[in-house]
Write a protein that holds these residues in place. Structure first.
Motif, short mmCIF file in Angstrom:
data_model
loop_
_atom_site.label_atom_id
_atom_site.label_comp_id
_atom_site.label_asym_id
_atom_site.label_seq_id
_atom_site.Cartn_x
_atom_site.Cartn_y
_atom_site.Cartn_z
N PHE A 188 -2.71 5.81 -4.81
CA PHE A 188 -3.02 4.40 -4.57
C PHE A 188 -1.81 3.52 -4.91
O PHE A 188 -1.44 2.62 -4.15
N ASN A 189 -1.20 3.79 -6.06
CA ASN A 189 -0.05 2.99 -6.47
C ASN A 189 1.10 3.12 -5.48
O ASN A 189 1.77 2.14 -5.15
N TYR A 190 1.31 4.35 -5.01
CA TYR A 190 2.41 4.58 -4.08
C TYR A 190 2.23 3.80 -2.78
O TYR A 190 3.13 3.06 -2.36
N VAL A 191 1.07 3.93 -2.15
CA VAL A 191 0.89 3.27 -0.86
C VAL A 191 0.82 1.75 -1.00
O VAL A 191 1.14 1.02 -0.05
N GLN A 192 0.46 1.27 -2.18
CA GLN A 192 0.41 -0.17 -2.38
C GLN A 192 1.79 -0.79 -2.56
O GLN A 192 1.93 -2.02 -2.44
N HIS A 193 2.80 0.02 -2.83
CA HIS A 193 4.13 -0.54 -3.08
C HIS A 193 5.24 0.02 -2.19
O HIS A 193 6.26 -0.65 -2.03
N VAL A 194 5.07 1.20 -1.66
CA VAL A 194 6.16 1.79 -0.88
C VAL A 194 6.47 0.93 0.34
O VAL A 194 5.59 0.46 1.04
N HIS A 195 7.75 0.71 0.56
CA HIS A 195 8.29 -0.06 1.68
C HIS A 195 7.93 -1.54 1.63
O HIS A 195 8.15 -2.27 2.60
N ALA A 196 7.36 -2.01 0.51
CA ALA A 196 7.23 -3.45 0.30
C ALA A 196 8.54 -3.94 -0.32
O ALA A 196 9.43 -3.15 -0.65
N ALA A 278 10.81 -2.91 3.80
CA ALA A 278 11.19 -4.31 3.60
C ALA A 278 12.26 -4.43 2.53
O ALA A 278 13.11 -5.31 2.58
N ARG A 279 12.23 -3.54 1.58
CA ARG A 279 13.24 -3.53 0.52
C ARG A 279 14.62 -3.22 1.11
O ARG A 279 15.61 -3.91 0.80
#
Length: 309
Positions: A188-196, A278-279
């Protein structure tokens, strides 16, 4: 005694999870539908643990401590560990360098391999802040240290006793559900932040607005949660609605499972279905339309990789 009436649902989930364990232990062989329900409830326990460590369920310190113990044995790891790894570290840095749960530690790519590897890698690096936290409690708050240590002791005794009584049942009904829970919460943590974009005010997290929120305590409204980490889970839909227009459309997903299927399976064959970083776009000043391979070339790996000593 509850801080928020909405946590009656939390108590119902806790009661169901406990009952499912007892029922399955008594009847013995795995019943597929019952077991699938139990695994889901075990995953829900991780969301309860997350919520409880941000906004404790009870007004009573004793009841909150008892809840910590319950969470420890069903979550499969001491409940206090959320404080140094998540509340203090992750919410302070929010996937920036220094966050032990960063999604770009070794690569900027968002692939199925990275998704599956992330829980193990993240778990390994999170041991350091836990150790530092325990050392600090030993120096400054022995009572708190004892409480944290007692969670380790309870978990060890619980699992060991179950293994001695019936190792097969312990494996099926305790150890595997615990590991499924621990693995899932890191996914959950990974998909909520990856590529943001961790430096953006509102585009630092991916949000899921679909049906799973009804089952998992609104866990999908992640930007709003980071903006106000002390907000109760029952109030996050309203908080999300107030800022949704400020979040890039690419970071608002209706379906968690469609995102998983589209990005990690369809995207493995057709690149247009993959997420764009996006990063990386911020670092290089490139547009979202460029492929990852085009953008990666001019970027030094030192700029996109973080290694903690």
């Amino acid at each position: 005694m509850l801080r928020y009436p909405a946590d009656r649902r939390t108590l119902i989930y806790m009661a169901i999870t406990t009952s499912l364990l007892i029922i399955q232990w008594r009847i013995g062989p795995i019943q597929p539908l019952l077991y699938a329900w139990y695994i889901f409830m075990s995953i829900a326990v991780t969301v309860i643990a997350h919520n409880h460590n941000h906004v404790p369920i009870w007004r009573s310190k004793t009841m909150n401590a008892m809840t910590d113990y319950w969470l420890t044995i069903f979550y499969g790891f001491p409940a206090f560990a959320w404080i140094p790894t998540h509340n203090v570290n992750h919410h302070t840095l929010n996937n920036r360098e220094g966050d032990y749960t960063i999604t770009y530690r070794f690569t900027e790519q968002n692939t199925l391999l990275m998704l599956l590897a992330y829980p193990t890698v993240s778990s390994y690096y999170q041991q350091r802040p836990i150790q530092d936290y325990l050392k600090e409690q030993w120096r400054t708050n022995r009572k708190r240290f004892v409480f944290c240590a007692s969670q380790y002791a309870l978990l060890a005794i619980y699992v060991a006793a179950a293994l001695l009584i019936d190792w097969r049942k312990a494996l099926y009904f305790i150890i595997i559900p615990q590991q499924a829970a621990l693995f899932s919460v890191l996914i959950f943590n990974y998909v909520q932040h990856v590529h943001a974009d961790e430096e953006s005010e509102y585009n630092h997290s991916r949000n899921f607005t679909g049906f799973l929120n009804a089952l998992l305590f609104n866990n999908g409204y992640h930007t709003a949660h980071h903006e106000r980490s002390g907000i109760h889970w029952s109030n996050t839909p309203e908080a999300h609605a107030k800022i949704a227009h400020l979040i890039d459309d690419s970071l608002i997903e209706r379906s968690f499972w469609w995102y998983i299927f589209r990005n990690y399976f369809v995207g493995a064959v057709f690149p247009k279905f993959r997420t764009k970083s996006a990063r990386l776009q911020r670092i290089t000043g490139t547009s979202g339309g460029q492929e990852f391979s085009e953008v990666l070339q001019p970027v030094k790996m030192a700029e996109i990789t973080t290694v903690h000593s």
